[in-house]
Design an enzyme around this catalytic site. Structure first.
Site, PDB file in Angstrom:
ATOM      1  N   GLY A 252      -3.587  -7.362   2.448  1.00  0.00           N
ATOM      2  CA  GLY A 252      -2.463  -6.602   3.006  1.00  0.00           C
ATOM      3  C   GLY A 252      -1.943  -7.682   4.310  1.00  0.00           C
ATOM      4  CB  SER A 253       0.281  -6.235   6.966  1.00  0.00           C
ATOM      5  OG  SER A 253       1.260  -5.431   6.256  1.00  0.00           O
TER       6      SER A 253
END
Length: 493
Positions: A216-217
């Site tokens: 993810g981020s």
């Protein structure tokens, strides 16, 4: 006549030599084959039923030892793991029928005494106990706290010293109790192993470094540092306020998390963790520079770890081209599509930033000693990669501090260390399913403290196996775990 006698003597000599060689071959040349034969258990049992050294944590807790076997046991010694499952993915197990794993396997020569050097004539004549001990960099108190905070949630926690690469804690759940495999009841041990192998959650794997997950981020750490290093972006680079970005070669736009509108300079979009700016940055970098930035962190190769079979994180296949795959490149820019990291790899990326751009080789064994406590080996910290300059690393620290204390930061209010110690962090929520399907997502956070003089890195990953985890974010779910671990670590270095 003399000639015939001589020929006969030579012939007899040849026959004698042939007979001698044929008799000696099993002892001289077939020993390894005989020892490896499963039906020849005597050699295995002789090696197994001997004293074996201890595995000890950095704070002096014995977590693997050999004790006298119970009365009636056919063996004299029993391998024992006093902490049960707490250190299983580090110590591994040592068994008669099923071999050894982890530290028990890699440092077998030290523990069994084969690798302990002879130091004097007394050693040569015979040592009463030739075994050696293995001292880990793992702190038992850190490990216990990590296990308590993770509880029965599937996931992993890694703590490490960014200055040396020493692993301070490494725990995953589910795990297993090595005592159940070390039992002298081979049938029961095999039954336990088969049960663990059949478990789809893979408890026998040290998931913290042997399993990969979509980051993810948190992957924006790599995209951002690469953009800064190549000059594609600076902290002042502006990004338009937008809800979505449509890359070339597709009609499927990339959206920000929750469909929110997001924009501003790099500082703002980093602390708010917008997706569209980092998709744009990946496209601006182009495939070659984007992949090289990941390679600078060692993400497409296995790290030089002193435990067996570390997984290589994945960002791009060797030779993969992105000229006709711009949408794929854009998604990988914010850690989506097919990007996969191990929790250890993300901890190493974070530690690299904390350590001024130098990525240290990770290790769990600090030193080994003989039975008298004399040092045999000591691990010397070494730089594995140089991923960025000190200047870029300092900028990354500033950006990560903004995530914690800046307005609308995804970890704002998640850290409250004593004496106002500042934390630097990056969160991640890895959405696993396409839009329209039941949502599943991993919750990540990776952080270090003190931000300006880092001593410890903590990376937490909660696996998105249920609606409770998937409904949260990295900051909200993994953040409190990281906060408690960092709070304890800075007060108990």
């Amino acid at each position: 006549m003399n000639r015939r006698i001589g020929q006969l003597a030579i012939g007899l000599m040849v026959c004698y030599l042939a007979l001698f060689v044929s008799l000696q071959i099993p002892q001289m040349f077939r020993t390894k084959q005989l020892n490896a034969n499963p039906s020849n258990t005597r050699q295995v049992e002789q090696v197994f039923d001997k004293p074996r050294g201890n595995i000890i944590t950095a704070d002096g807790v014995v977590i693997a030892r050999t004790v006298p076997a119970k009365p009636g046991d056919r063996f004299k010694y029993q391998r024992e793991y006093p902490a049960g499952e707490l250190f299983a993915n580090i110590t591994g197990y040592f068994t008669l029928a099923n071999g050894a794993s982890q530290v028990e396997r890699v440092f077998n020569d030290t523990l069994s005494g084969k690798g302990i050097p002879l130091r004097n004539l007394g050693d040569l004549v015979g040592r009463t106990d030739p075994t050696g001990d293995v001292y880990l960099t793992i702190r038992a108190d850190y490990q216990r706290l990590a296990a308590k905070l993770l509880g029965k949630r599937e996931g992993s926690i890694v703590m490490m010293d960014p200055r040396s690469g020493a692993i301070l804690a490494m725990y995953s759940w589910p795990t297993y109790d090595p005592n159940l495999i070390a039992t002298h009841n081979s049938k029961e041990a095999t039954k336990q192993l088969e049960k663990l192998f059949a478990d789809k959650r893979k408890p026998l794997l040290a998931n913290a470094y042997q399993e990969r997950y979509m980051p993810g981020s948190t992957f924006k750490l790599i995209t951002t540092s690469t953009a800064l290093t190549t000059g594609v972006a600076s902290p002042e680079t502006l990004f338009a306020e937008e809800r979505e970005y449509l890359p070339p070669q597709t009609t499927d736009p990339i959206e920000n998390y929750g469909g929110k509108s997001c924009g501003g300079d790099l500082r703002e979009v980093f602390r708010r963790s917008c997706n569209t700016p980092f998709a744009r940055l990946a496209v601006l970098l182009g495939g070659d520079r984007f992949v090289q930035g990941a390679n600078d962190f060692g993400l497409n190769e296995a790290p030089p770890f002193d435990l067996p079979s570390p997984a290589a994180s994945f960002v791009s296949d060797s030779g993969e081209r992105f000229e006709d795959q711009v949408p794929v490149l854009a998604q990988r820019g914010f850690g989506a599509e097919n990007v996969q990291l191990t929790p250890l790899a993300l901890a190493m990326v974070t530690a690299t930033i904390a350590n001024g751009g130098n990525e240290m080789a990770p290790y769990v064994v600090g030193r080994t000693t003989d039975r008298n406590g004399t040092s045999v080996t000591t691990t010397k910290p070494k730089v594995w990669k140089v991923a960025m300059t000190k200047s870029v690393a300092d900028t990354m620290v500033d950006l990560m501090i903004g995530v914690v204390k800046g307005p609308n930061g995804t970890a704002q209010g998640r850290f409250s260390l004593s004496n106002g110690i500042q934390v630097a962090a990056k969160t991640g929520t890895a959405q696993l399913n396409p839009k329209g399907q039941e949502q599943r997502s991993h919750a990540w956070i990776t952080a270090f403290a003190p931000a300006r003089a880092p001593q410890v890195v903590v990376t937490v990953m909660l696996k998105g196996v249920n609606a409770v985890i998937s409904a949260g974010t990295g900051g909200r779910l993994a953040g409190p775990i990281a906060n408690q671990l960092l709070s304890y670590a800075v007060l108990n270095p």
